[in-house]
Scaffold this motif. Structure first.
Motif, PDB file in Angstrom:
ATOM      1  N   ASP A  41     -22.951 -14.386  18.678  1.00 59.73           N
ATOM      2  CA  ASP A  41     -23.134 -15.651  19.333  1.00 59.73           C
ATOM      3  C   ASP A  41     -23.166 -15.366  20.719  1.00 59.73           C
ATOM      4  OD1 ASP A  41     -20.527 -14.486  19.565  1.00 59.73           O
ATOM      5  OD2 ASP A  41     -19.101 -16.446  18.929  1.00 59.73           O
ATOM      6  N   ALA A  42     -23.513 -13.943  21.372  1.00 61.67           N
ATOM      7  CA  ALA A  42     -23.418 -13.739  22.492  1.00 61.67           C
ATOM      8  C   ALA A  42     -24.704 -14.366  23.114  1.00 61.67           C
ATOM      9  CB  ALA A  42     -23.127 -12.182  22.815  1.00 61.67           C
ATOM     10  N   GLU A  43     -24.649 -14.030  24.393  1.00 58.44           N
ATOM     11  CA  GLU A  43     -25.944 -14.822  25.052  1.00 58.44           C
ATOM     12  C   GLU A  43     -26.896 -13.831  25.036  1.00 58.44           C
ATOM     13  OE1 GLU A  43     -27.093 -15.341  30.088  1.00 58.44           O
ATOM     14  OE2 GLU A  43     -24.994 -14.671  29.530  1.00 58.44           O
ATOM     15  N   ILE A  44     -28.022 -14.404  24.739  1.00 61.18           N
ATOM     16  CA  ILE A  44     -29.349 -13.354  24.649  1.00 61.18           C
ATOM     17  C   ILE A  44     -30.463 -14.014  25.479  1.00 61.18           C
ATOM     18  CG2 ILE A  44     -31.251 -12.551  23.032  1.00 61.18           C
ATOM     19  CD1 ILE A  44     -29.229 -12.793  20.674  1.00 61.18           C
ATOM     20  N   VAL A  45     -30.638 -12.986  26.514  1.00 61.16           N
ATOM     21  CA  VAL A  45     -31.659 -13.606  27.546  1.00 61.16           C
ATOM     22  C   VAL A  45     -32.955 -12.999  27.364  1.00 61.16           C
ATOM     23  CG1 VAL A  45     -32.049 -13.449  30.322  1.00 61.16           C
ATOM     24  CG2 VAL A  45     -29.654 -13.478  29.230  1.00 61.16           C
ATOM     25  N   PRO A  46     -34.003 -13.819  27.271  1.00 64.06           N
ATOM     26  CA  PRO A  46     -35.345 -13.170  27.012  1.00 64.06           C
ATOM     27  C   PRO A  46     -36.003 -12.585  28.360  1.00 64.06           C
ATOM     28  CG  PRO A  46     -35.364 -15.842  27.763  1.00 64.06           C
ATOM     29  CD  PRO A  46     -33.962 -15.345  27.602  1.00 64.06           C
ATOM     30  N   GLY A  47     -36.471 -11.365  27.984  1.00 67.68           N
ATOM     31  CA  GLY A  47     -37.249 -10.333  29.062  1.00 67.68           C
ATOM     32  C   GLY A  47     -38.523 -10.916  29.246  1.00 67.68           C
ATOM     33  N   VAL A  48     -39.114 -11.275  30.521  1.00 65.37           N
ATOM     34  CA  VAL A  48     -40.385 -11.654  30.545  1.00 65.37           C
ATOM     35  C   VAL A  48     -41.069 -10.708  31.528  1.00 65.37           C
ATOM     36  CG1 VAL A  48     -41.822 -13.592  31.560  1.00 65.37           C
ATOM     37  CG2 VAL A  48     -39.621 -14.152  30.487  1.00 65.37           C
ATOM     38  N   MET A  49     -42.286 -10.362  30.973  1.00 66.29           N
ATOM     39  CA  MET A  49     -43.049  -9.226  31.773  1.00 66.29           C
ATOM     40  C   MET A  49     -44.335 -10.169  32.265  1.00 66.29           C
ATOM     41  SD  MET A  49     -43.745  -6.137  32.559  1.00 66.29           S
ATOM     42  CE  MET A  49     -42.859  -4.994  31.504  1.00 66.29           C
ATOM     43  N   PRO A  50     -44.613 -10.473  33.246  1.00 66.35           N
ATOM     44  CA  PRO A  50     -45.750 -11.131  33.788  1.00 66.35           C
ATOM     45  C   PRO A  50     -47.038  -9.884  33.815  1.00 66.35           C
ATOM     46  CG  PRO A  50     -43.992 -11.592  35.248  1.00 66.35           C
ATOM     47  CD  PRO A  50     -43.356 -10.525  34.280  1.00 66.35           C
ATOM     48  N   VAL A  51     -48.250 -10.035  33.404  1.00 66.74           N
ATOM     49  CA  VAL A  51     -49.145  -9.261  33.246  1.00 66.74           C
ATOM     50  C   VAL A  51     -49.866  -8.725  34.675  1.00 66.74           C
ATOM     51  CG1 VAL A  51     -51.263  -8.630  31.909  1.00 66.74           C
ATOM     52  CG2 VAL A  51     -49.569  -9.951  30.920  1.00 66.74           C
ATOM     53  N   GLY A  52     -49.261  -7.765  35.051  1.00 71.11           N
ATOM     54  CA  GLY A  52     -50.026  -7.115  36.319  1.00 71.11           C
ATOM     55  C   GLY A  52     -51.378  -6.278  36.000  1.00 71.11           C
ATOM     56  N   SER A  53     -51.093  -5.399  35.127  1.00 69.96           N
ATOM     57  CA  SER A  53     -52.063  -4.828  34.615  1.00 69.96           C
ATOM     58  C   SER A  53     -52.341  -4.853  33.170  1.00 69.96           C
ATOM     59  CB  SER A  53     -51.972  -3.424  34.860  1.00 69.96           C
ATOM     60  OG  SER A  53     -52.808  -2.496  34.216  1.00 69.96           O
ATOM     61  N   PHE A  54     -53.327  -5.431  32.782  1.00 69.21           N
ATOM     62  CA  PHE A  54     -53.547  -5.726  31.081  1.00 69.21           C
ATOM     63  C   PHE A  54     -53.428  -4.276  30.232  1.00 69.21           C
ATOM     64  CE2 PHE A  54     -55.271  -6.753  27.079  1.00 69.21           C
ATOM     65  CZ  PHE A  54     -54.348  -7.912  26.765  1.00 69.21           C
ATOM     66  N   ALA A  55     -54.239  -3.168  30.880  1.00 74.72           N
ATOM     67  CA  ALA A  55     -54.130  -1.707  30.429  1.00 74.72           C
ATOM     68  C   ALA A  55     -52.632  -1.449  30.174  1.00 74.72           C
ATOM     69  CB  ALA A  55     -55.022  -0.912  31.169  1.00 74.72           C
ATOM     70  N   GLY A  56     -52.031  -1.663  31.126  1.00 73.02           N
ATOM     71  CA  GLY A  56     -50.703  -0.985  31.354  1.00 73.02           C
ATOM     72  C   GLY A  56     -49.575  -2.009  30.427  1.00 73.02           C
ATOM     73  N   ILE A  57     -49.953  -3.186  30.275  1.00 70.80           N
ATOM     74  CA  ILE A  57     -48.888  -3.980  29.279  1.00 70.80           C
ATOM     75  C   ILE A  57     -49.165  -3.348  27.899  1.00 70.80           C
ATOM     76  CG2 ILE A  57     -49.040  -6.261  28.178  1.00 70.80           C
ATOM     77  CD1 ILE A  57     -47.339  -6.230  30.251  1.00 70.80           C
ATOM     78  N   ARG A  58     -50.726  -3.238  27.456  1.00 73.22           N
ATOM     79  CA  ARG A  58     -50.836  -2.602  26.320  1.00 73.22           C
ATOM     80  C   ARG A  58     -50.305  -1.274  25.759  1.00 73.22           C
ATOM     81  NH1 ARG A  58     -53.303  -4.156  22.567  1.00 73.22           N
ATOM     82  NH2 ARG A  58     -55.144  -5.762  22.375  1.00 73.22           N
ATOM     83  N   ARG A  59     -50.127  -0.516  26.800  1.00 69.97           N
ATOM     84  CA  ARG A  59     -49.545   0.949  26.774  1.00 69.97           C
ATOM     85  C   ARG A  59     -48.040   0.711  26.528  1.00 69.97           C
ATOM     86  NH1 ARG A  59     -52.961   2.425  31.109  1.00 69.97           N
ATOM     87  NH2 ARG A  59     -51.215   2.252  32.545  1.00 69.97           N
ATOM     88  N   MET A  60     -47.318  -0.174  27.500  1.00 74.70           N
ATOM     89  CA  MET A  60     -46.058  -0.285  26.869  1.00 74.70           C
ATOM     90  C   MET A  60     -45.612  -1.074  25.985  1.00 74.70           C
ATOM     91  SD  MET A  60     -44.628  -1.409  30.998  1.00 74.70           S
ATOM     92  CE  MET A  60     -45.929  -2.248  31.564  1.00 74.70           C
ATOM     93  N   ALA A  61     -46.819  -1.897  25.506  1.00 81.81           N
ATOM     94  CA  ALA A  61     -46.278  -2.599  24.100  1.00 81.81           C
ATOM     95  C   ALA A  61     -46.425  -1.945  22.974  1.00 81.81           C
ATOM     96  CB  ALA A  61     -47.443  -3.839  23.909  1.00 81.81           C
ATOM     97  N   ALA A  62     -47.372  -0.708  23.164  1.00 85.39           N
ATOM     98  CA  ALA A  62     -47.375   0.076  22.007  1.00 85.39           C
ATOM     99  C   ALA A  62     -46.349   1.286  21.712  1.00 85.39           C
ATOM    100  CB  ALA A  62     -48.666   0.988  22.098  1.00 85.39           C
ATOM    101  N   MET A  63     -45.708   1.562  22.872  1.00 85.15           N
ATOM    102  CA  MET A  63     -44.566   2.375  22.903  1.00 85.15           C
ATOM    103  C   MET A  63     -43.099   1.473  22.313  1.00 85.15           C
ATOM    104  SD  MET A  63     -44.889   3.799  26.590  1.00 85.15           S
ATOM    105  CE  MET A  63     -43.227   4.537  26.532  1.00 85.15           C
TER     106      MET A  63
END
Length: 313
Positions: A214-236
């Motif tokens: 029941d603790a607070e769960i805060v969503p982390g939001v990542m605006p897409v600055g570089s789509f290639a960079g987002i893909r790399r981080m998402a894969a990790m």
């Protein structure tokens, strides 16, 4: 998805009214930065902090490199935030490649610098290692780190949560068990890894509640600055990148201004749908750039403290 009547009313309003109408006054935000590596990067970081700090965020967090590789730079950045702004600074701290005494010493340095908030993480395996292994004499995992920090000082402590399951967890149930251990050890809240569809968060929130969390769960939001960079981080980190996101960013690699507009729109729409589902706290992974996060916050009705006071007068 377990919506209340109030949330269903808000969801209907989001569909019937202009998308961001009546959003404002009850959203809280926080922002994450990385310690700069060069003088130019430091200037960019502080320009971003000066842009976002007037929005009265709950805290500004600063990441900690693998194996303490950014220890001095992280400390310098959080200490400066604590010293030169009115926004609470939150320092990341990991278990990787350090003994308990070494980690405790870092925490003591943070406390002495006026930092009262720690983001306690297990940390990723060091470069070249396939799997995580506790350092001999170190903290075994994030739950043990939280427990150790609690013995030192009354820190405010945030931990990580994984709506799509941590890559090293056997399944969601095991992942939620680990989250519960971190919270039971004394963490105040969890901040999620980034994701791209609101149902991903809602399903996770419901599963956590069903598991007795029941603790607070805060969503982390990542605006897409570089789509290639987002893909790399998402894969990790095991984050799904939906096909529609691929299609939206296709052809924008050499059009940074258009890419910024699309990125802000996508992230703001995600936040608006989360808000319709009862979410009022958001944590933004800024990549040390303010524009996207500032634009999204503006759409959500978050204004600078000075402007809000002037409008209320």
């Amino acid at each position: 998805m377990n919506f209340s009547v109030r949330q269903m009313t808000e969801a209907a309003r989001a569909l019937d009214a202009p998308l961001y109408a009546d959003v404002g006054g009850d959203v809280e935000v926080s922002f994450e930065f990385s310690p700069p590596k060069t003088d130019k990067a430091e200037a960019t970081l502080w320009e971003s902090i000066e842009t976002l700090a007037p929005l009265s965020p709950r805290f500004l967090s600063v990441t900690y490199g693998a194996g303490g590789s950014t220890r001095d730079r992280t400390h310098a950045t959080v200490a400066r935030i604590a010293r030169e702004t009115t926004v609470p600074a939150a320092a990341h701290l990991t278990c990787v490649e350090a003994t308990r005494d070494e980690i405790d010493a870092v925490a003591e340095e943070y406390w002495a610098a006026g930092v009262r908030h720690i983001v306690a993480l297990r940390g990723d395996p060091p470069a070249g290692a396939q799997d995580y292994a506790p350092h001999p004499g170190g903290y075994e995992n994030a739950a043990a780190l939280v427990e150790g920090l609690r013995r030192l000082h009354p820190f405010e402590i945030s931990v990580a949560a994984y709506p799509e399951c941590h890559p090293s967890s056997a399944n969601l149930a095991a992942d939620l068990d680990n989250l519960r251990r971190k919270l039971d050890a004394g963490a105040n809240r969890a901040i999620t890894q980034f994701f791209f569809e609101p149902d991903t968060f809602f399903r996770y929130r419901d599963a956590a509640a069903a598991a007795g969390i029941d603790a607070e769960i805060v969503p982390g939001v990542m605006p897409v600055g570089s789509f290639a960079g987002i893909r790399r981080m998402a894969a990790m980190c095991g984050t799904d990148v939906p096909g529609w996101l691929d299609r939206l960013f296709e052809g924008l690699d050499d059009k940074p201004a258009a890419r910024q507009l699309v990125a802000a729109t996508v992230a703001a729409e995600l936040c608006r749908k989360l808000y319709a589902g009862g979410v009022k706290q958001f944590h933004f992974y800024t990549m040390n750039k303010a524009e996207l996060s500032f634009a999204i916050c503006h759409l959500l009705g978050v204004r600078s403290a000075g402007r809000a006071a002037a409008e209320a007068a």
